[in-house]
Write a protein that holds these residues in place. Structure first.
Motif, PDB file in Angstrom:
ATOM      1  N   VAL A 312     -96.484   4.000 103.704  1.00 15.02           N
ATOM      2  CA  VAL A 312     -97.057   3.181 102.760  1.00 15.02           C
ATOM      3  C   VAL A 312     -97.347   1.677 102.858  1.00 15.02           C
ATOM      4  N   PHE A 313     -98.340   1.189 102.740  1.00 20.26           N
ATOM      5  CA  PHE A 313     -98.411  -0.212 103.054  1.00 20.26           C
ATOM      6  C   PHE A 313     -97.958  -1.020 101.925  1.00 20.26           C
ATOM      7  N   THR A 314     -98.708  -0.528 100.591  1.00 25.09           N
ATOM      8  CA  THR A 314     -98.280  -0.970  99.495  1.00 25.09           C
ATOM      9  C   THR A 314     -98.377  -0.055  98.376  1.00 25.09           C
ATOM     10  N   ASP A 315     -97.460   0.031  97.125  1.00 25.36           N
ATOM     11  CA  ASP A 315     -97.574   0.656  96.286  1.00 25.36           C
ATOM     12  C   ASP A 315     -98.486   0.259  95.077  1.00 25.36           C
ATOM     13  N   ASP A 331    -110.717  -8.755 105.834  1.00 31.61           N
ATOM     14  CA  ASP A 331    -111.397  -9.899 106.470  1.00 31.61           C
ATOM     15  C   ASP A 331    -110.938 -10.455 107.644  1.00 31.61           C
ATOM     16  N   VAL A 332    -111.561 -11.366 108.179  1.00 30.40           N
ATOM     17  CA  VAL A 332    -111.276 -11.791 109.769  1.00 30.40           C
ATOM     18  C   VAL A 332    -109.742 -12.101 109.888  1.00 30.40           C
ATOM     19  N   TYR A 333    -109.126 -12.470 108.907  1.00 26.34           N
ATOM     20  CA  TYR A 333    -107.702 -12.782 109.145  1.00 26.34           C
ATOM     21  C   TYR A 333    -106.677 -11.572 108.856  1.00 26.34           C
ATOM     22  N   GLY A 334    -107.300 -10.407 108.804  1.00 25.26           N
ATOM     23  CA  GLY A 334    -106.492  -9.425 108.658  1.00 25.26           C
ATOM     24  C   GLY A 334    -106.298  -8.953 107.385  1.00 25.26           C
ATOM     25  N   ASN A 335    -106.525  -9.810 106.354  1.00 24.48           N
ATOM     26  CA  ASN A 335    -106.316  -9.503 104.893  1.00 24.48           C
ATOM     27  C   ASN A 335    -106.713  -8.286 104.303  1.00 24.48           C
ATOM     28  N   LEU A 336    -106.185  -7.400 103.639  1.00 20.73           N
ATOM     29  CA  LEU A 336    -106.692  -6.401 102.829  1.00 20.73           C
ATOM     30  C   LEU A 336    -106.930  -6.411 101.521  1.00 20.73           C
ATOM     31  N   TRP A 337    -108.317  -6.290 101.228  1.00 17.32           N
ATOM     32  CA  TRP A 337    -108.647  -6.392  99.669  1.00 17.32           C
ATOM     33  C   TRP A 337    -109.042  -5.154  99.314  1.00 17.32           C
ATOM     34  N   ALA A 338    -108.328  -5.003  98.041  1.00 19.03           N
ATOM     35  CA  ALA A 338    -108.236  -3.585  97.428  1.00 19.03           C
ATOM     36  C   ALA A 338    -108.788  -3.688  95.910  1.00 19.03           C
ATOM     37  N   SER A 339    -109.690  -2.856  95.620  1.00 22.66           N
ATOM     38  CA  SER A 339    -110.092  -2.765  94.338  1.00 22.66           C
ATOM     39  C   SER A 339    -108.849  -2.117  93.392  1.00 22.66           C
ATOM     40  N   TRP A 354    -104.053  -8.477 100.068  1.00 19.63           N
ATOM     41  CA  TRP A 354    -102.561  -8.328 100.561  1.00 19.63           C
ATOM     42  C   TRP A 354    -102.657  -8.871 101.897  1.00 19.63           C
ATOM     43  N   ALA A 355    -101.672  -9.534 102.457  1.00 20.96           N
ATOM     44  CA  ALA A 355    -101.284  -9.980 103.849  1.00 20.96           C
ATOM     45  C   ALA A 355    -101.344  -8.865 104.785  1.00 20.96           C
ATOM     46  N   PRO A 356    -101.616  -8.966 106.264  1.00 18.70           N
ATOM     47  CA  PRO A 356    -101.506  -7.867 106.962  1.00 18.70           C
ATOM     48  C   PRO A 356     -99.795  -7.258 107.081  1.00 18.70           C
ATOM     49  N   ASP A 357     -98.997  -8.164 106.332  1.00 19.66           N
ATOM     50  CA  ASP A 357     -97.354  -7.910 106.277  1.00 19.66           C
ATOM     51  C   ASP A 357     -97.224  -7.156 104.998  1.00 19.66           C
ATOM     52  N   GLY A 358     -98.232  -7.007 104.282  1.00 20.32           N
ATOM     53  CA  GLY A 358     -97.875  -6.258 102.948  1.00 20.32           C
ATOM     54  C   GLY A 358     -97.736  -7.312 101.738  1.00 20.32           C
ATOM     55  N   ARG A 359     -97.605  -8.470 101.863  1.00 21.60           N
ATOM     56  CA  ARG A 359     -97.251  -9.449 100.819  1.00 21.60           C
ATOM     57  C   ARG A 359     -98.597  -9.599  99.963  1.00 21.60           C
ATOM     58  N   LEU A 360     -98.236  -9.864  98.835  1.00 19.62           N
ATOM     59  CA  LEU A 360     -99.512  -9.832  97.724  1.00 19.62           C
ATOM     60  C   LEU A 360     -99.841 -11.339  97.813  1.00 19.62           C
ATOM     61  N   LEU A 361    -101.089 -11.686  98.099  1.00 13.86           N
ATOM     62  CA  LEU A 361    -101.434 -12.980  98.301  1.00 13.86           C
ATOM     63  C   LEU A 361    -102.157 -13.589  96.758  1.00 13.86           C
ATOM     64  N   GLY A 362    -102.858 -12.675  96.409  1.00 14.91           N
ATOM     65  CA  GLY A 362    -103.593 -12.958  95.078  1.00 14.91           C
ATOM     66  C   GLY A 362    -104.401 -11.707  94.622  1.00 14.91           C
ATOM     67  N   ARG A 363    -105.177 -12.014  93.385  1.00 13.75           N
ATOM     68  CA  ARG A 363    -105.779 -11.266  92.579  1.00 13.75           C
ATOM     69  C   ARG A 363    -106.992 -11.882  92.238  1.00 13.75           C
ATOM     70  N   ILE A 364    -107.867 -10.987  91.860  1.00 14.27           N
ATOM     71  CA  ILE A 364    -109.481 -11.460  91.258  1.00 14.27           C
ATOM     72  C   ILE A 364    -109.417 -10.421  90.026  1.00 14.27           C
ATOM     73  N   ARG A 365    -109.348 -11.211  88.982  1.00 14.17           N
ATOM     74  CA  ARG A 365    -109.606 -10.554  87.537  1.00 14.17           C
ATOM     75  C   ARG A 365    -110.621 -10.346  87.031  1.00 14.17           C
ATOM     76  N   LEU A 366    -111.061  -9.299  86.621  1.00  8.99           N
ATOM     77  CA  LEU A 366    -112.436  -8.794  86.205  1.00  8.99           C
ATOM     78  C   LEU A 366    -112.287  -8.013  84.854  1.00  8.99           C
ATOM     79  N   PRO A 367    -113.554  -8.056  84.180  1.00 11.23           N
ATOM     80  CA  PRO A 367    -113.173  -7.526  82.582  1.00 11.23           C
ATOM     81  C   PRO A 367    -113.218  -5.950  82.676  1.00 11.23           C
TER      82      PRO A 367
END
Length: 404
Positions: A312-315, A331-339, A354-367
């Motif tokens: 598991v990379f992230t729950d 992305d080119v830095y290896g960050n994973l973007w997930a819906s 998510w960073a390549p090491d599994g840290r949550l970096l940020g979010r994009i909030r949508l309605p």
């Protein structure tokens, strides 16, 4: 995946609610304790100031879009200042599978229940129907030659639209057994095509249920032929979930089976192709097992294509809220973007990063709940998000990986 409430007021995923109505085999993605934490519903994705995505809405960006939410300072380097999240179009029933054509300078995505593919043009933002019927296509991808690949729920296959206008079937069976409903597709730098095959298309809304006696139509109450071409209606689910690899000579291999990962959905490679990310979503029509738990898995990838060390990379739990994933990209830095699908916790629907090491970096909030996403635009720095009924986009300070 969209959500409704069951008779007890608990959140249920779009696909689970369909299962509860007709299949009885779908299970809840998250534990009841997590769902209970989703009960409080903020009035909108942004409470102060109120947010509108209408074309004539007043400005909402005060240097940084308020719906770009930082969890780790490193997310700041990925945010493009003064760049707003825009709703480019609305009017679908369930938007999925966005893919960017670098040659054509357009985005194509699927409106699965409406059985069509839509196209957004970069030059003037025009949206039109690109392909209808689309055989209830889901995931799309443009390969290294600029040809479009599409996963078709209705026909339970993956096709490629050739440059001369013909259509090639890339994969429709494994060891003589028909696929369930190919969901997402991507290409490795070695030219091989990778496919996820969960059962979500085996229902009325996104494809066709099994023929009478099949797992998604055990009592035969549903007629899979209604409203379909004459060659549709005899298919039954024949095998479990899987992730498959198709070589250039057409050889198909199952790389990940149902024991290793249930309900595989979105998939993508790390920039150096030594890792494979696969999202595992909830149980679908005809499933009798526990189903996926709304997690993202990561596998090590060898040069010969074999995968190992799945974990598991992230729950996808953020602030104690389950942000179940669907489509993914890097992305080119290896960050994973997930819906992100958080149901009634609307402030957590959208995208997680998510960073390549599994840290949550940020979010994009949508309605709206987001089903899938991809990078595109002339500089590959625009994140396109297919979210329920709408298409959204936001420029970022990073680029999607080019696998060409």
């Amino acid at each position: 995946m969209t959500h409704r409430e069951d008779r007890n007021g608990k959140a249920m995923s779009r696909r689970q609610s369909i299962g509860a109505l007709g299949f009885g085999a779908a299970t809840v993605l998250a534990a009841p304790a997590v769902l209970a934490q989703q009960a409080p519903e903020p009035p909108s994705t942004v409470t102060t100031p109120p947010r509108s995505f209408e074309p004539d809405a007043p400005p909402n960006v005060y240097f940084v879009d308020p719906d770009l939410v930082t969890h780790d300072p490193a997310f700041g380097a990925l945010i493009q200042a003064n760049a707003p999240i825009k709703r480019l179009w609305t009017g679908s029933l369930w938007a999925e599978g966005p893919a960017w054509s670098a040659v054509g300078q357009y985005l194509v995505w699927s409106d699965i229940p409406n059985n069509r593919q839509l196209r957004w043009l970069q030059d003037d933002g025009h949206v039109s129907v690109m392909r209808a019927p689309s055989n209830n296509s889901n995931g799309n991808y443009f390969d290294r030659q600029g040809r479009q690949l599409s996963c078709e729920h209705l026909t339970r296959r993956v096709v490629r639209y050739e440059l001369d206008g013909t259509v090639t079937i890339i994969a429709d069976r494994f060891e003589g057994k028909r696929f369930n409903s190919p969901n997402d597709v991507t290409q490795h730098q070695d030219g091989t095509i990778w496919i996820t095959d969960p059962p979500y298309g085996g229902q009325l809304y996104e494809g066709a249920p099994d023929a009478s006696g099949g797992p998604s139509n055990p009592d035969g109450h549903l007629d899979p032929r209604v409203g379909q071409p004459p060659d549709i209606g005899d298919a039954r689910r024949e095998m479990g979930h899987g992730v498959y690899r198709v070589t250039e000579d057409g050889t198909i291999s199952r790389m990940i089976d149902e024991v290793q990962l249930q309900n595989p959905n979105g998939l993508c490679f790390s920039p150096d192709f030594d890792r494979l990310y696969v999202s595992s979503t909830g149980a679908g029509p005809g499933d009798t097992g526990e189903g996926g738990k709304g997690e993202i898995f990561i596998f090590d990838l060898a040069e010969d294509g074999t995968v190992s060390n799945g974990r598991v990379f992230t729950d996808c739990i953020v602030d104690d809220i389950k942000c179940s994933p669907d489509g993914v990209c890097v992305d080119v830095y290896g960050n994973l973007w997930a819906s992100s699908s958080a149901g009634r916790a609307v402030g957590y629907n959208g995208v997680t990063c998510w960073a390549p090491d599994g840290r949550l970096l940020g979010r994009i909030r949508l309605p709206e709940v987001c089903g899938n996403l991809c990078f595109g635009g002339p500089k590959r720095n625009v994140l396109f998000m297919a979210a329920s009924q709408s298409l959204y986009a936001v420029p970022m300070a990073t680029q999607g990986v080019s696998f060409g």
